[in-house]
Design a protein around this motif. Structure first.
Motif, mmCIF file in Angstrom:
data_model
loop_
_atom_site.group_PDB
_atom_site.id
_atom_site.type_symbol
_atom_site.label_atom_id
_atom_site.label_comp_id
_atom_site.label_asym_id
_atom_site.label_seq_id
_atom_site.Cartn_x
_atom_site.Cartn_y
_atom_site.Cartn_z
ATOM 1 N N PHE A 1 0.835 -1.205 0.000
ATOM 2 C CA PHE A 1 0.000 0.000 0.000
ATOM 3 C C PHE A 1 0.870 1.255 0.000
ATOM 4 O O PHE A 1 0.541 2.249 -0.655
ATOM 5 C CB PHE A 1 -0.925 0.003 1.221
ATOM 6 N N ALA A 2 1.979 1.200 0.753
ATOM 7 C CA ALA A 2 2.899 2.344 0.790
ATOM 8 C C ALA A 2 3.553 2.554 -0.571
ATOM 9 O O ALA A 2 3.685 3.693 -1.044
ATOM 10 C CB ALA A 2 3.953 2.124 1.868
ATOM 11 N N LEU A 3 3.958 1.479 -1.219
ATOM 12 C CA LEU A 3 4.624 1.573 -2.509
ATOM 13 C C LEU A 3 3.686 2.103 -3.591
ATOM 14 O O LEU A 3 4.104 2.849 -4.485
ATOM 15 C CB LEU A 3 5.173 0.208 -2.917
ATOM 16 N N ILE A 4 2.399 1.734 -3.505
ATOM 17 C CA ILE A 4 1.440 2.146 -4.529
ATOM 18 C C ILE A 4 0.915 3.556 -4.269
ATOM 19 O O ILE A 4 0.897 4.402 -5.170
ATOM 20 C CB ILE A 4 0.263 1.144 -4.587
ATOM 21 N N SER A 5 0.504 3.820 -3.026
ATOM 22 C CA SER A 5 -0.166 5.088 -2.712
ATOM 23 C C SER A 5 0.805 6.230 -2.420
ATOM 24 O O SER A 5 0.469 7.398 -2.645
ATOM 25 C CB SER A 5 -1.109 4.907 -1.513
ATOM 26 N N GLU A 6 1.976 5.895 -1.886
ATOM 27 C CA GLU A 6 2.926 6.939 -1.489
ATOM 28 C C GLU A 6 4.312 6.640 -2.066
ATOM 29 O O GLU A 6 5.311 6.610 -1.358
ATOM 30 C CB GLU A 6 2.978 7.048 0.044
ATOM 31 N N ARG A 7 4.329 6.445 -3.372
ATOM 32 C CA ARG A 7 5.557 6.053 -4.056
ATOM 33 C C ARG A 7 6.653 7.105 -3.880
ATOM 34 O O ARG A 7 6.456 8.284 -4.125
ATOM 35 C CB ARG A 7 5.276 5.843 -5.540
ATOM 36 N N GLY A 8 7.807 6.651 -3.419
ATOM 37 C CA GLY A 8 8.968 7.522 -3.291
ATOM 38 C C GLY A 8 8.995 8.382 -2.038
ATOM 39 O O GLY A 8 9.989 9.081 -1.788
ATOM 40 N N LYS A 9 7.927 8.352 -1.238
ATOM 41 C CA LYS A 9 7.872 9.219 -0.063
ATOM 42 C C LYS A 9 8.776 8.730 1.069
ATOM 43 O O LYS A 9 9.037 9.480 2.008
ATOM 44 C CB LYS A 9 6.422 9.315 0.444
ATOM 45 N N TRP A 10 9.268 7.503 0.982
ATOM 46 C CA TRP A 10 10.167 7.003 2.022
ATOM 47 C C TRP A 10 11.470 7.813 2.054
ATOM 48 O O TRP A 10 12.144 7.883 3.090
ATOM 49 C CB TRP A 10 10.486 5.528 1.785
ATOM 50 N N LYS A 11 11.802 8.452 0.945
ATOM 51 C CA LYS A 11 13.029 9.243 0.886
ATOM 52 C C LYS A 11 12.972 10.471 1.793
ATOM 53 O O LYS A 11 14.004 11.038 2.145
ATOM 54 C CB LYS A 11 13.295 9.681 -0.560
ATOM 55 N N GLU A 12 11.748 10.905 2.139
ATOM 56 C CA GLU A 12 11.584 12.085 2.982
ATOM 57 C C GLU A 12 11.629 11.756 4.475
ATOM 58 O O GLU A 12 11.426 12.638 5.306
ATOM 59 C CB GLU A 12 10.262 12.772 2.638
#
Length: 340
Positions: free
Chosen positions: A66-77
């Motif tokens: 769900f994180a990968l689909i809905s919030e793609r790339g936001k882990w970098k923040e």
């Protein structure tokens, strides 16, 4: 054209009205299943910290898509400041309260332990008053209803703890896995379990109070939840390794323990979170808690049917008081939220 468009809108609205409450009922069934399965696994001798560690890590795995689909790339923040708050969030919101809850569940019954899950909104309210994060207008109708709700719920919990009454033998349990003899030691265990469960409720209440800070620091809910589950899994695993280094305590087999871990991670963690988030987006933050008392009803019934814990007059009266008190409190609380 306008009439047709209006009809389509009405149909869509009717669809959402049906799906939203159904999803919240499903969430309460997820919670009930988790409590019953955890009780069976803990009663069967599983090491509690192994259960918590595996459950949290599996929860992180299930939330990750769900994180990968809905919030793609936001882990970098996710910087060091956010990671610090997530570490604290996992400790207060998972490691401490779930450890206390599982030890309390071990000493009591599912139908007793679930009452304390439903007292979390009340504990949050009390702590909010103590820390002056919320004001209480005692002489207003809403303030009086909130106080009445708290008193009813606390009184119902005390009634369940102190008064049993007549035992209602309604049916034979499907699973017969533990004796029903009530001994002096069992009474002491219930007192110890109650202390654990109260501590768990207040720890969860503290966790709710820090959620606003976590969301301000890192506003991406799926990555935040995934990271919290991951960190919580490592925290409970570390404590578990310190307490028990035997390999057998950490082994998983094709048994009820594996079912409990997978169920808790997939449905009671990832599924519950996603459905709650969807309901909040549709109906607001006060909507999901309105369904919490259903888990009490579901747990009492299924606990009696499957595990065989006794239903007594005292437990029914106390549960009714808790349900009435909680609904009164949540209704009054919802009236304070301005409609958008």
């Amino acid at each position: 054209m306008d009439i047709g468009a209006e009809t389509e809108k009405e149909k869509a609205a009717a669809g959402w009205e049906w799906r939203t409450p159904a999803s919240m009922v499903l969430v309460q069934l997820f919670i009930t299943g988790m409590i019953l399965l955890s009780k069976v696994s803990i009663g069967g001798g599983i090491f509690i910290f192994a259960l918590l560690a595996y459950r949290s890590l599996f929860g992180a795995v299930f939330i990750l898509p769900f994180a990968l689909i809905s919030e793609r790339g936001k882990w970098k923040e996710m910087g060091w400041h956010a990671m610090g708050w997530i570490f604290f969030n996992a400790f207060i919101g998972y490691a401490v309260p779930m450890s206390l809850y599982c030890y309390g569940l071990r000493e009591t019954t599912p139908s007793y332990a679930v009452i304390f899950v439903n007292l979390i909104p009340l504990a949050t309210f009390i702590l909010s008053l103590v820390f002056r994060m919320e004001t209480l207008r005692i002489w207003s109708a809403i303030g009086s209803l909130k106080i009445a709700g708290v008193l009813f719920s606390v009184g119902g919990t005390m009634l369940i703890s102190l008064y049993k009454g007549k035992v209602l033998h309604l049916w034979d349990p499907i699973l017969k896995n533990h004796p029903k003899e009530q001994t002096a030691e069992g009474a002491g265990n219930q007192l110890r379990g109650t202390i654990f469960l109260v501590g768990s409720s207040f720890a969860f209440a503290c966790w709710y109070l820090i959620q606003s800070k976590v969301h301000k620091v890192y506003p991406y809910k799926y990555w935040s939840s995934m990271a919290t589950c991951l960190v919580g899994g490592f925290q409970t695993a570390l404590v578990g390794i310190i307490l028990n280094t035997e390999k057998n305590a950490w082994k998983l087999g094709w048994n009820i323990d594996l079912v409990t871990i997978l169920y808790s991670g997939a449905l009671a963690t990832a599924g519950k979170y996603c459905l709650n988030s969807w309901a909040v987006a549709k109906r607001g933050p006060t909507y999901p808690p309105m369904f919490n008392p259903l888990s009490v009803v579901f747990t009492i019934l299924l606990d009696s049917i499957f595990i065989g814990d006794e239903i007594t007059v005292g437990s029914l009266l106390g549960t009714t008081m808790v349900l009435v008190g909680l609904y009164t409190f949540l209704w009054a609380k919802s009236k304070e939220v301005p409609e958008k």
